[in-house]
Write a protein that holds these residues in place. Structure first.
Motif, PDB file in Angstrom:
ATOM      1  N   TRP A 153       0.862  -1.167   0.000  1.00 16.06           N
ATOM      2  CA  TRP A 153       0.000   0.000   0.000  1.00 16.06           C
ATOM      3  C   TRP A 153       0.908   1.229   0.000  1.00 16.06           C
ATOM      4  N   THR A 194       0.981   3.673   1.861  1.00 14.77           N
ATOM      5  CA  THR A 194       1.405   4.023   3.216  1.00 14.77           C
ATOM      6  C   THR A 194       2.696   3.284   3.571  1.00 14.77           C
ATOM      7  N   SER A 230      -3.486   8.131  12.210  1.00 11.09           N
ATOM      8  CA  SER A 230      -4.558   7.387  11.546  1.00 11.09           C
ATOM      9  C   SER A 230      -4.534   7.720  10.062  1.00 11.09           C
ATOM     10  N   GLY A 269      -6.263   6.274   5.946  1.00  7.93           N
ATOM     11  CA  GLY A 269      -6.906   5.305   5.069  1.00  7.93           C
ATOM     12  C   GLY A 269      -8.371   5.557   4.840  1.00  7.93           C
ATOM     13  N   PRO A 298     -11.894   8.069   6.673  1.00 10.30           N
ATOM     14  CA  PRO A 298     -12.234   9.014   7.734  1.00 10.30           C
ATOM     15  C   PRO A 298     -12.302   8.240   9.053  1.00 10.30           C
ATOM     16  N   ASP A 336      -4.679  12.773  12.293  1.00  8.55           N
ATOM     17  CA  ASP A 336      -5.548  12.136  11.298  1.00  8.55           C
ATOM     18  C   ASP A 336      -5.066  12.631   9.944  1.00  8.55           C
ATOM     19  N   THR A 337      -4.398  11.758   9.203  1.00  8.99           N
ATOM     20  CA  THR A 337      -3.654  12.182   8.016  1.00  8.99           C
ATOM     21  C   THR A 337      -4.399  11.832   6.730  1.00  8.99           C
ATOM     22  N   TRP A 338      -4.794  12.857   5.985  1.00  5.89           N
ATOM     23  CA  TRP A 338      -5.454  12.608   4.696  1.00  5.89           C
ATOM     24  C   TRP A 338      -4.431  12.692   3.574  1.00  5.89           C
ATOM     25  N   TRP A 339      -4.429  11.677   2.738  1.00  8.84           N
ATOM     26  CA  TRP A 339      -3.624  11.686   1.513  1.00  8.84           C
ATOM     27  C   TRP A 339      -4.027  10.505   0.671  1.00  8.84           C
ATOM     28  N   GLN A 340      -3.376  10.314  -0.476  1.00  7.78           N
ATOM     29  CA  GLN A 340      -3.735   9.267  -1.435  1.00  7.78           C
ATOM     30  C   GLN A 340      -2.482   8.692  -2.087  1.00  7.78           C
ATOM     31  N   THR A 341      -2.639   7.543  -2.737  1.00 11.80           N
ATOM     32  CA  THR A 341      -1.550   6.992  -3.546  1.00 11.80           C
ATOM     33  C   THR A 341      -1.030   8.090  -4.480  1.00 11.80           C
ATOM     34  N   ALA A 367      -9.662  15.270  -6.101  1.00 14.53           N
ATOM     35  CA  ALA A 367      -9.245  14.104  -5.323  1.00 14.53           C
ATOM     36  C   ALA A 367     -10.285  12.986  -5.323  1.00 14.53           C
ATOM     37  N   ASP A 407     -12.862  12.947  -3.313  1.00 21.72           N
ATOM     38  CA  ASP A 407     -13.437  12.860  -1.970  1.00 21.72           C
ATOM     39  C   ASP A 407     -14.395  14.022  -1.723  1.00 21.72           C
ATOM     40  N   ARG A 455     -15.758   8.971  -0.304  1.00 18.32           N
ATOM     41  CA  ARG A 455     -15.611   9.097  -1.755  1.00 18.32           C
ATOM     42  C   ARG A 455     -16.884   9.699  -2.351  1.00 18.32           C
ATOM     43  N   LYS A 497     -10.070  -0.633   3.486  1.00 19.61           N
ATOM     44  CA  LYS A 497     -11.162   0.292   3.159  1.00 19.61           C
ATOM     45  C   LYS A 497     -12.444  -0.480   2.884  1.00 19.61           C
TER      46      LYS A 497
HETATM   47  C1  6R9 Z   1      -3.054   6.867   2.006  1.00 18.35           C
HETATM   48  C2  6R9 Z   1      -4.197   6.167   1.335  1.00 18.35           C
HETATM   49  C3  6R9 Z   1      -6.882   7.267  -0.728  1.00 18.35           C
HETATM   50  C4  6R9 Z   1      -8.286   7.541  -0.214  1.00 18.35           C
HETATM   51  C5  6R9 Z   1      -8.607   9.007  -0.111  1.00 18.35           C
HETATM   52  C6  6R9 Z   1      -9.712   8.989   0.933  1.00 18.35           C
HETATM   53  C7  6R9 Z   1      -9.263   7.920   1.896  1.00 18.35           C
HETATM   54  C8  6R9 Z   1      -7.173   8.277   3.265  1.00 18.35           C
HETATM   55  C9  6R9 Z   1      -7.947   9.471   4.905  1.00 18.35           C
HETATM   56  C10 6R9 Z   1      -9.008   9.221   4.011  1.00 18.35           C
HETATM   57  C11 6R9 Z   1     -10.440  10.457   5.308  1.00 18.35           C
HETATM   58  C12 6R9 Z   1      -8.238  10.248   6.074  1.00 18.35           C
HETATM   59  N1  6R9 Z   1      -8.486   8.463   3.011  1.00 18.35           N
HETATM   60  N2  6R9 Z   1      -6.831   8.871   4.412  1.00 18.35           N
HETATM   61  N3  6R9 Z   1     -10.239   9.710   4.215  1.00 18.35           N
HETATM   62  N4  6R9 Z   1      -9.498  10.733   6.215  1.00 18.35           N
HETATM   63  N5  6R9 Z   1      -7.302  10.522   6.997  1.00 18.35           N
HETATM   64  O1  6R9 Z   1      -5.127   5.728   1.979  1.00 18.35           O
HETATM   65  O2  6R9 Z   1      -4.122   6.081  -0.034  1.00 18.35           O
HETATM   66  O3  6R9 Z   1      -5.146   3.872  -0.687  1.00 18.35           O
HETATM   67  O4  6R9 Z   1      -4.783   5.736  -2.376  1.00 18.35           O
HETATM   68  O5  6R9 Z   1      -6.570   5.891  -0.647  1.00 18.35           O
HETATM   69  O6  6R9 Z   1      -8.436   7.047   1.119  1.00 18.35           O
HETATM   70  O7  6R9 Z   1     -10.929   8.612   0.358  1.00 18.35           O
HETATM   71  O8  6R9 Z   1      -9.022   9.532  -1.349  1.00 18.35           O
HETATM   72  P1  6R9 Z   1      -5.128   5.335  -0.997  1.00 18.35           P
END
Ligand code: 6R9
Length: 649
Positions: free
Chosen positions: A311, A313, A387, A389, A391, A413-418, A500, A502, A517, A611
Motif C-alpha cells: 500500500w 502508506t 490514523s 486510510g 475518515p 488524522d492524516t489525509w492523503w492518497q496513492t 481528489a 473525496d 468518496r 477500506k
Molecule cells: C493513504 C491512502 C486514498 C483515499 C482518499 C480517501 C481515503 C485516506 C484518509 C481518508 C479520510 C483520512 N483516506 N486517508 N479519508 N481521512 N485521513 O489511503 O491512499 O489507498 O490511495 O486511498 O483514502 O478517500 O481519497 P489510498
C-alpha cells in the motif's frame, strides 16, 4: 451534486484537544512554518529539499510550464537508497537499528543501518547480475519481511522502478500489473506467515507468468521453507545469489525526475491505474511530512506503521520517509489477531514503541474485540498516534486516544492518497488543537480547499468536493503509459485544480472534514448525505463498533439509507436494538439521515488496505449479483452478508 444541494452538513463534534505542552515545546515544526510556506511556497519546498543529500544540488524548484505535468527540482541529481541508508552510516549512525522485524511465528531480527546498507548493496549487485539496468521495471510480490524493504531500495539504487503488488492479490491481478508495467523481473518469496501458518506466494507468480513472457527471472526469498515448484534457468534463490555479491556498490546519482516506482490503485471501476512517482520531489515530501507530522526524534523514538508495503502508506511511511530520516522502526509480518488479539499491543510493549500509525479499520476492530485487551499491556511508551486510510469516526478517535494513547497522546488524522505520495492534510501534533474526526488543515506548503459543482470555493460551514489548488513535490507525475487518463481523471473536473474524488466540508473555523468518496455519497429526497457522517453517528452508539452505509435505489426518496453494522463484543442483536440505532442516528444527525434499514453483520467487505467496499454492499442492498470482488481481502465475507439479506427488495 449541485451547489444548492451540496453535502448536508450534519455532524456536530464539539470536543477539542490541545497539544500536550511538553510535546509542543519541543516540536519539530511549529506554527511559524505555515506563515513561512504561505509567504513563499516554492522557497519553503526548496528548503525542505535540503533535508536530502544531493549529488548535484537543484537550482530550480518547480517547472509548471506544461501543466498538469510537473517537474520538481529538475536539474538536481540524487540517489534515494544513498539517502535512506548510506548517508546515515557515513554520519556515524551505522549501529542504530533501522528495523526491528517481528515475524508472525515470533521470530525476530534487528537490522542496523550498517547491515541494511550491506544488504541493499548486495541486492543491487544481484539485480545487475540478473541483467536489470536503469529504467527496467521490477515487480515485487513479497510478504512483510525486511527483504521487501531491501528489494525496493536496491531497485531505487540502480534506478529500476519497482511495482509492488500486495502479497495476496490473485495471479490475475498480478499478471495484469506485470503486463501493464512490462516488468522484466519479479521478486517474490516461497511464502509468508498468515494466521498461524505458512501461506504460499510463488504459485500465484508461476500462474501469472504464463501470460507474461517478457519476465526473464524470478528472484525467490526463502521465508517459510515450504515446498516450492521451480523453473530451472528462470528462478533464482535470493539467498544464493546475494551470498556471492560484494557489499560494495557505488550509488549512481539519478535525475530528480527519474521514475522511482509505479503503484497500482484499483479505483472503483476499470483497469487499475499505475500511479507514477519520481525521485527528488517524492523523497523531499515524504521526509518532510514524516518529520513534521510524526514529530520524529530519530535518536529516541521507536516508530511503527502497521501498513503493508503493498500500500502507498508502506512505501512512504515504512520505507522512504522513515529511512530518509534515520528512524528506528518496527516491522511486523502478520495479522493483528495471531496468535491472540493483543498481538499489536504486545509488540508495542516489547519494543517500547513511541509513535504508532495505523488505520481506522484496525481501531474499530479493536473496539469490537473490547477494551480489556489493550488494558492488559503496558502502552506507556506511546507519545503520538496516527490514523490513515479512511475518515476516522469521532468515537473511534476518542477510543484510540483513551484506550491506546492513555488519554495523553495527540492523534494525527492524516489525509492523503496513492496519487499525492505524501500526507497533505493533517494536524501538526505540537500546534493544532485537535478535533476528533477531522484531518483539519493542509500542511505547510500545501494548498487545499473545498469547492462546489461550479468550482467556487464553498463558505465555511458548507460541503462539496476536496481539491488541491497548487502542485506539490510528491504529486503523481502521470498514470503509467496513459497521460490522457491522468489529465481526464484528476485535472479535468475543475479547471487547473486537482480533483481528489473525496467529498469534504469546511467547518465554521475553516477546518476540513473528509466525508468519503464522492461515488459513495447518497442522495436522499434531494439531499446529498455523506456515508461518513451516518457511519460516525452509528459508531457513536455505545453498542456499535463499526458501520458501513450505502444509498439503495428507492421509489419514494430516490435513494434510501441502508446500514450494515458490527456490534461491540458485549452487545446482542435484537429488533429493539435496531430500532434504537435508527432513533439514535435521527437524534445525532436529524430525521433525514435515519437509515431505512439496518442489518447487523459480523464482518464488512474491505480491501486489503482496510477500506470498506461500499459498492459491493450497494449490490446487496439493491438485490443485484455482487460485482468484482478481486480486491477484497476476504471474499467469503460477501456470502455471509448476503445470507443476512431478505430476498424481497
Ligand atoms: C493513504 C491512502 C486514498 C483515499 C482518499 C480517501 C481515503 C485516506 C484518509 C481518508 C479520510 C483520512 N483516506 N486517508 N479519508 N481521512 N485521513 O489511503 O491512499 O489507498 O490511495 O486511498 O483514502 O478517500 O481519497 P489510498
Amino acid at each position: 451534486m449541485s451547489s444548492n444541494e451540496s453535502l448536508a452538513n450534519l455532524l456536530k463534534e464539539e470536543r477539542r484537544f490541545a497539544p500536550p505542552g511538553e510535546l509542543a515545546a519541543a516540536a519539530n515544526v511549529t506554527a511559524e512554518a505555515y506563515g513561512r510556506a504561505k509567504a513563499d511556497r516554492l522557497a519553503f519546498w526548496a528548503e525542505q529539499a535540503r533535508r536530502l543529500t544531493w549529488a548535484q544540488e537543484p537550482t530550480q524548484t518547480l517547472d509548471w510550464s506544461n501543466p498538469p505535468f510537473a517537474k520538481w527540482f529538475a536539474d538536481g541529481k540524487l540517489n534515494v537508497a544513498y539517502n535512506c541508508v548510506d548517508r546515515h552510516v557515513e554520519a556515524g549512525l551505522g549501529d542504530r537499528v533501522a528495523i526491528h522485524f517481528e515475524g508472525e511465528p515470533g521470530d525476530s531480527r534487528a537490522i542496523t543501518y550498517a547491515e541494511l546498507k550491506d544488504e541493499v548493496a548486495k541486492a543491487a549487485n544481484a539485480l545487475l547480475e540478473l541483467g536489470i539496468r536503469k529504467g527496467d521495471r521490477v515487480a515485487v510480490y513479497l510478504p512483510m519481511i525486511p527483504e521487501a524493504v531491501v528489494a525496493m531500495l536496491a531497485c531505487a539504487r540502480i534506478g529500476a522502478p519497482h511495482s509492488v503488488v500486495f502479497g495476496g492479490f490473485s495471479a490475475d491481478a498480478v499478471a495484469s500489473r506485470i503486463q501493464d508495467a512490462d516488468a522484466k523481473l519479479v521478486i517474490t518469496a516461497d511464502g509468508g506467515y498468515r494466521r498461524g501458518k505458512p501461506s504460499a506466494l510463488k504459485p500465484a507468480i508461476d500462474t501469472a507468468l504464463e501470460s507474461c513472457p517478457q519476465v526473464e527471472h524470478v528472484l525467490v526469498v526463502r521465508r517459510t521453507g515450504q515446498e516450492t515448484a521451480w523453473t530451472e534457468g528462470r528462478d533464482v534463490w535470493w539467498d544464493e545469489i546475494t551470498a556471492r555479491q560484494s557489499t560494495a556498490h557505488t550509488p549512481e546519482a539519478h535525475d530528480a525526475e527519474h521514475p522511482l516506482f509505479i503503484l497500482y490503485t484499483s479505483g472503483t471501476t476499470g483497469k487499475p491505474k499505475g500511479i507514477l512517482h519520481t525521485t527528488g520531489g517524492y523523497l523531499t515530501q515524504t521526509a518532510f511530512t514524516h518529520h513534521a507530522v510524526f514529530d520524529l526524534k530519530p535518536e529516541t523514538d521507536v516508530y511503527w506503521c502497521t501498513a503493508d508495503i503493498g500500500w502507498v502508506t508502506g512505501h512512504s511511511y515504512i520505507v522512504y520517509g522513515p529511512l530518509a530520516n534515520g528512524a528506528t522502526q518496527v516491522m511486523y509480518e502478520g495479522t493483528p489477531d495471531t496468535p491472540h488479539q493483543g498481538r499489536i499491543f504486545e509488540i508495542v510493549q516489547k519494543y517500547g514503541v513511541t509513535i504508532l500509525y495505523t488505520a481506522p479499520t484496525l481501531i474499530r476492530t479493536w473496539m469490537k474485540w473490547g477494551d480489556a485487551i489493550p488494558a492488559k499491556f503496558d502502552l506507556s511508551s506511546l507519545r503520538l498516534l496516527g490514523s490513515v486510510g479512511e475518515p476516522i469516526n469521532p468515537e473511534a478517535w476518542i477510543w484510540y486516544r483513551e484506550h491506546i494513547g492513555g488519554g495523553r497522546c495527540p492523534i494525527v488524522d492524516t489525509w492523503w492518497q496513492t496519487e499525492t505520495g505524501s500526507i497533505m492534510i493533517s494536524p501538526l501534533p505540537g500546534v493544532t488543537e485537535a478535533k476528533p474526526g477531522s484531518a483539519q488543515v493542509p500542511l505547510p506548503g500545501i494548498s487545499a480547499t473545498v469547492v462546489d459543482d461550479e468550482a467556487h470555493e464553498v463558505p465555511d460551514g458548507s460541503g462539496g468536493y476536496l481539491v488541491l489548488t497548487e502542485p506539490w513535490p510528491s504529486m503523481l507525475r502521470t498514470i503509467w503509459g496513459d497521460d490522457q487518463r491522468y489529465v481526464d481523471t484528476y485535472w479535468s473536473r475543475f479547471e487547473g485544480r486537482y480533483f481528489a474524488g473525496d467529498g469534504a466540508k469546511k467547518d465554521e473555523d475553516g477546518d476540513i472534514w473528509l466525508l468519503g468518496r464522492v461515488d459513495d455519497v447518497m442522495l436522499v429526497s434531494g439531499h446529498n448525505i455523506s456515508t461518513t457522517e451516518v457511519e460516525s453517528a452509528l459508531v457513536s452508539h455505545p453498542q456499535v463498533a463499526e458501520a458501513a452505509v450505502v444509498g439503495a435505489t428507492d421509489a419514494t426518496t430516490g435513494q434510501a439509507i441502508v446500514a450494515f453494522v458490527i456490534l461491540r463484543g458485549t452487545a446482542t442483536d435484537s429488533e429493539e436494538l435496531v430500532a434504537e440505532l435508527r432513533d439514535h442516528v435521527g437524534k445525532v444527525l436529524g430525521p433525514i439521515a435515519k437509515p431505512k434499514r439496518i442489518l447487523t453483520v459480523s464482518e464488512l467487505p474491505k480491501t486489503r488496505s482496510g477500506k470498506i467496499m461500499r459498492r459491493l454492499l450497494r449490490d446487496v442492498a439493491e438485490n443485484r449479483a455482487v460485482g468484482d470482488v478481486t480486491t477484497l481481502a476476504d471474499s467469503t465475507v460477501m456470502d455471509l452478508i448476503q445470507s443476512k439479506m431478505p430476498t424481497a427488495p
